[in-house]
Write a protein that holds these residues in place. Structure first.
Motif, short mmCIF file in Angstrom:
data_model
loop_
_atom_site.label_atom_id
_atom_site.label_comp_id
_atom_site.label_asym_id
_atom_site.label_seq_id
_atom_site.Cartn_x
_atom_site.Cartn_y
_atom_site.Cartn_z
N MET A 1 50.69 35.77 38.17
CA MET A 1 51.71 35.19 37.29
C MET A 1 52.02 33.75 37.69
O MET A 1 52.13 32.87 36.83
CB MET A 1 53.00 36.02 37.34
CG MET A 1 53.00 37.16 36.38
SD MET A 1 54.65 37.88 36.21
CE MET A 1 54.69 38.96 37.61
N GLY B 1 54.28 37.09 29.07
CA GLY B 1 52.91 37.46 28.68
C GLY B 1 52.64 37.23 27.21
O GLY B 1 51.61 36.67 26.83
N ALA C 1 57.57 33.13 34.08
CA ALA C 1 56.48 33.68 34.90
C ALA C 1 56.54 33.13 36.32
O ALA C 1 56.33 33.86 37.30
CB ALA C 1 55.13 33.37 34.27
N GLU D 1 58.74 39.75 32.08
CA GLU D 1 57.28 39.79 32.25
C GLU D 1 56.60 39.93 30.89
O GLU D 1 55.62 39.25 30.60
CB GLU D 1 56.90 40.95 33.16
CG GLU D 1 55.42 41.03 33.47
CD GLU D 1 55.08 42.13 34.45
OE1 GLU D 1 54.13 41.95 35.23
OE2 GLU D 1 55.75 43.20 34.45
N SER E 1 47.33 41.50 31.05
CA SER E 1 47.71 42.31 32.22
C SER E 1 49.23 42.36 32.37
O SER E 1 49.80 43.42 32.62
CB SER E 1 47.10 41.73 33.50
OG SER E 1 45.70 41.78 33.46
N MET E 2 49.87 41.21 32.21
CA MET E 2 51.33 41.16 32.30
C MET E 2 51.98 42.06 31.27
O MET E 2 52.92 42.81 31.58
CB MET E 2 51.82 39.71 32.13
CG MET E 2 51.48 38.81 33.29
SD MET E 2 51.72 37.04 32.93
CE MET E 2 53.48 36.97 32.63
N CYS E 3 51.47 42.02 30.05
CA CYS E 3 52.05 42.84 28.97
C CYS E 3 51.84 44.33 29.21
O CYS E 3 52.76 45.13 29.01
CB CYS E 3 51.46 42.43 27.62
SG CYS E 3 52.01 40.80 27.08
N ALA F 1 47.59 37.26 30.86
CA ALA F 1 48.68 37.53 29.93
C ALA F 1 48.65 38.98 29.43
O ALA F 1 49.70 39.64 29.35
CB ALA F 1 48.63 36.55 28.76
#
Length: 197
Positions: A185, A123, A139, A119, A79-81, A77
């Protein structure tokens, strides 16, 4: 600057001869000079390393130990942000690169502009473990389309493209890293679906 017809300062002179700026001076002394157009995985390594450290720190703060299932969830999460932030800092540049390979964005251009927001939202909601009915499909949707698009562009069409994953001005090649981002994801969405529902 006007006298020597140069665009940048400072300029270095040795024995009355103009050597040039910083890079020129490094070349003069036989030192290596950074190639801004060279392929680099440094931005991706930085994103995932910092996301992992943040997840371990959050786990320590919340549970008193670093190795928890939640730390793994937070790693993805976070990483996504972070990746969303890098895309959003220059949305136009990101969308131009993204259009080069994303199958849905090539059909619906607005999707290239929506993707980083989706994304980031997924996240953030996954970090909070809130509104998972929204986070999981988001996701799963963007991750699946992204994985299929990258796989087709790189492994079927054999195209050599730059990855838009860390923003639009990167020199990270499209390939395994991009595929991993999207598969992470998808895996996170499936994991949270199983765990919470």
């Amino acid at each position: 600057m006007a006298k020597h017809d140069v665009k940048t300062t400072p300029q270095t002179f040795i024995g009355g001869k103009r050597i040039g700026g910083y890079d020129d001076l490094r070349r003069h002394f036989g030192k290596p000079v950074s190639d801004l157009k060279a392929v680099s995985y440094q931005p991706v390594v930085a994103v995932f390393a910092l996301a992992a450290l943040m997840a371990l720190a959050a786990s320590w703060a919340a549970f008193g130990t670093i190795l928890t299932v939640r730390a793994g969830e937070w790693f993805i999460a976070f990483s996504m942000c972070i990746l969303a932030i890098l895309k959003l800092r220059d949305l136009e540049s990101f969308s131009n690169m993204f259009l080069g390979y994303d199958l849905l964005a090539q059909r619906i251009v607005r999707y290239a502009y929506v993707y980083p927001f989706a994304e980031a939202l997924a996240g953030i909601l996954m970090i909070a473990a809130a509104l998972l009915w929204l986070a999981i499909p988001a996701a799963l949707f963007i991750g699946t389309i992204g994985a299929v698009s990258v796989f087709k562009a790189v492994y079927i069409d054999k195209r050599e493209l730059k990855c838009a994953c860390v923003g639009g001005d990167s020199n990270v090649p499209l390939g395994f890293i991009s595929l991993t981002e999207n598969l992470m994801m998808v895996a996170m969405a499936v994991w949270m679906l199983i765990r919470h529902f």
